[in-house]
Design a protein around this motif. Structure first.
Motif, short mmCIF file in Angstrom:
data_model
loop_
_atom_site.label_atom_id
_atom_site.label_comp_id
_atom_site.label_asym_id
_atom_site.label_seq_id
_atom_site.Cartn_x
_atom_site.Cartn_y
_atom_site.Cartn_z
N LEU A 283 3.67 11.75 -20.06
CA LEU A 283 3.28 12.48 -18.85
C LEU A 283 4.47 13.06 -18.09
O LEU A 283 4.27 13.74 -17.08
N ALA A 284 5.68 12.79 -18.55
CA ALA A 284 6.88 13.15 -17.78
C ALA A 284 6.95 14.65 -17.50
O ALA A 284 7.23 15.08 -16.37
N LYS A 285 6.68 15.48 -18.51
CA LYS A 285 6.78 16.93 -18.32
C LYS A 285 5.73 17.41 -17.32
O LYS A 285 6.02 18.24 -16.44
N SER A 286 4.51 16.91 -17.43
CA SER A 286 3.43 17.32 -16.52
C SER A 286 3.71 16.87 -15.09
O SER A 286 3.43 17.60 -14.13
N ILE A 287 4.27 15.67 -14.94
CA ILE A 287 4.59 15.16 -13.60
C ILE A 287 5.71 15.98 -12.97
O ILE A 287 5.64 16.35 -11.79
N SER A 288 6.72 16.30 -13.75
CA SER A 288 7.82 17.13 -13.24
C SER A 288 7.32 18.52 -12.87
O SER A 288 7.77 19.11 -11.88
N ASP A 289 6.40 19.05 -13.69
CA ASP A 289 5.86 20.38 -13.42
C ASP A 289 5.04 20.39 -12.13
O ASP A 289 5.00 21.40 -11.42
N ALA A 290 4.39 19.27 -11.81
CA ALA A 290 3.58 19.21 -10.59
C ALA A 290 4.43 19.17 -9.32
O ALA A 290 3.96 19.55 -8.25
N SER A 291 5.66 18.68 -9.43
CA SER A 291 6.62 18.64 -8.29
C SER A 291 6.02 17.97 -7.05
O SER A 291 5.97 18.56 -5.98
N TRP A 292 5.59 16.72 -7.21
CA TRP A 292 4.99 15.98 -6.09
C TRP A 292 6.00 15.73 -4.97
O TRP A 292 5.66 15.85 -3.79
N SER A 293 7.22 15.37 -5.33
CA SER A 293 8.22 15.07 -4.30
C SER A 293 8.52 16.29 -3.44
O SER A 293 8.66 16.18 -2.22
N LEU A 294 8.64 17.45 -4.08
CA LEU A 294 8.89 18.68 -3.33
C LEU A 294 7.75 18.94 -2.36
O LEU A 294 7.98 19.30 -1.18
N PHE A 295 6.53 18.74 -2.80
CA PHE A 295 5.36 18.97 -1.94
C PHE A 295 5.35 18.01 -0.75
O PHE A 295 5.16 18.44 0.40
N THR A 296 5.55 16.72 -0.99
CA THR A 296 5.50 15.75 0.12
C THR A 296 6.68 15.95 1.08
O THR A 296 6.54 15.69 2.28
N ASP A 297 7.83 16.39 0.57
CA ASP A 297 8.95 16.71 1.45
C ASP A 297 8.57 17.82 2.44
O ASP A 297 8.89 17.75 3.62
N TRP A 298 7.88 18.82 1.93
CA TRP A 298 7.48 19.92 2.81
C TRP A 298 6.35 19.52 3.73
O TRP A 298 6.24 20.03 4.86
N VAL A 299 5.49 18.61 3.31
CA VAL A 299 4.45 18.09 4.21
C VAL A 299 5.12 17.36 5.38
O VAL A 299 4.74 17.53 6.54
N ASP A 300 6.15 16.55 5.07
CA ASP A 300 6.90 15.87 6.11
C ASP A 300 7.55 16.87 7.06
O ASP A 300 7.53 16.70 8.29
N TYR A 301 8.13 17.90 6.47
CA TYR A 301 8.84 18.90 7.28
C TYR A 301 7.88 19.62 8.23
O TYR A 301 8.15 19.73 9.44
N TYR A 302 6.78 20.09 7.70
CA TYR A 302 5.83 20.81 8.55
C TYR A 302 5.14 19.89 9.55
O TYR A 302 4.73 20.32 10.63
N GLY A 303 5.04 18.61 9.22
CA GLY A 303 4.54 17.66 10.21
C GLY A 303 5.43 17.60 11.43
O GLY A 303 4.96 17.50 12.57
#
Length: 392
Positions: A283-303
């Motif tokens: 699942l490593a390639k699919s998880i990296s492609d989803a970029s969860w950390s990048l998304f949650t970082d921006w959720v924190d930022y916009y919060g």
């Protein structure tokens, strides 16, 4: 702090001088690291002093601005300090021993070595390399900020050209219309995320969609003779394609995070350790492609920007426990439907997990209630690489 970015437009000869400055910054960084390895009890101040010694010993090092030399030594010290911190914290596994770098992609100036025009449309680099005057191309209007607010300037080389990042001493705040909505989100691979209301956002899978083109360009690189001009051209085309995928991911993460935060007063997500999840090689390639950390970082930022609560909760058993009665229902990753044998609840696995995440967030305010992105230089408003994350 805000990090604003613009593309540098100049002549080919000027780009060559920027390359020299970048290589010199990398040279000083590696020399500082070697000094730490060869000597005991080396401090950050010792590495700063080493910069002046290198400037006298090597003519090309003396051309680089003194503060840029110090910034390069600071990069080495960041790697050393991180290694020390990991050792003190007894971090399991590798501790991140600092390594030498073969290629550099950026050079950072502090408050000298550059000058920006009065209309903020041109920047001139005034150190010994004399790269000269560049036009700043982009959508950001730098005239809103005074020159005194610009704390640092970084030149970054990418596959499609050279970019200039400005670290501006300013804070971003936007108005938010409160509606009382509360939502928990569960990120995944089937859907990018599912919220506690049952709504889903499709996973764009940018890398998967570009794999055919990437493989074709990679094969072309492999067929070219090493050191040939055709190989350099092929490598450049391949790098541009990877850069496009990276930018697609970021654009999607930013827009999705902003929409999520704007439409809710409370957002709860699970604090996943992504570096552990990618150890699953299936699942490593699919998880990296989803970029969860990048998304949650921006959720924190916009919060932080919109002034709403953003909470990260522990991910333990969020997919196993029933969101209605709390009964633990064991299920494998392939089981996509949650069926509770106790209360009879039947729903999608991700919907159940999102509801459990929201319940955890409401019960406890333990988590990252402050935005990670509000720290020093954590995120770029325009560009690919944040200053602090690419400093090493």
């Amino acid at each position: 702090m805000l990090v604003l970015e613009a593309k540098l437009k100049g002549k080919e000869s000027q780009y060559g001088l920027l390359d020299e400055a970048i290589r010199t910054a990398l040279f000083i960084r590696n020399k500082a690291l070697r000094h730490w390895i060869d000597n005991k009890d080396v401090s950050k101040n010792d590495l700063q002093k080493l910069c002046a010694v290198l400037a006298k010993e090597f003519d090309f090092a003396g051309k680089l601005n003194s503060m840029a030399r110090q910034a390069s030594a600071d990069r080495a010290w960041c790697a050393i300090k991180r290694f020390y911190d990991n050792c003190k914290a007894k971090k399991p596994g590798k501790k991140g021993y600092p390594r030498f770098k073969k290629r550099g992609h950026s050079v950072e100036y502090k408050t000298s070595g550059w000058a920006i025009s009065a209309d903020k449309k041109y920047i001139t680099f005034t150190d010994g390399f004399k790269a000269g005057k560049f036009q700043l191309v982009g959508t950001r209007d730098f005239s809103f900020y005074s020159t005194k607010q610009i704390q640092r300037v970084r030149v970054v080389k990418r596959a499609d050209g050279y970019y200039c990042q400005f670290c501006v001493d300013a804070e971003r705040k936007e108005q938010h219309q409160h509606n009382g909505k509360q939502v928990g989100i569960d990120v995944g691979l089937e859907f990018f995320y599912t919220d506690s209301d049952g709504k889903t956002v499709e996973n764009p899978r940018f890398l998967r969609k570009s794999e055919k083109s990437l493989k074709r360009k990679q094969r072309k690189v492999s067929r070219c003779k090493k050191g040939s001009s055709n190989r350099r051209k092929a490598v450049k085309k391949l790098a541009k394609k990877h850069l496009k995928v990276s930018r697609q991911r970021k654009d999607f993460a930013v827009k999705t995070a902003r929409t999520l935060v704007q439409s809710n007063d409370l957002v709860v997500y699970e604090d996943l350790q992504v570096r552990n999840t990618v150890k699953n090689h299936h699942l490593a390639k699919s998880i990296s492609d989803a970029s969860w950390s990048l998304f949650t970082d921006w959720v924190d930022y916009y919060g932080k920007v919109f002034g709403i609560w953003v909470i990260a909760v522990a991910p333990h058993y969020t997919s196993q426990d029933c969101s209605v009665c709390g009964t633990r229902v064991q299920k494998s990753l392939s089981t996509r439907t949650h069926k509770c044998h106790c209360c009879g609840t039947v729903m999608h696995r991700d919907h159940n997990a999102a509801t459990m995440i929201l319940n955890k967030g409401l019960k406890s305010t333990v988590g990252r209630t402050e935005s990670k992105a509000c720290g020093q230089n954590d995120l770029c408003l325009s560009g690919e690489t944040p200053l602090s994350k690419s400093a090493e």
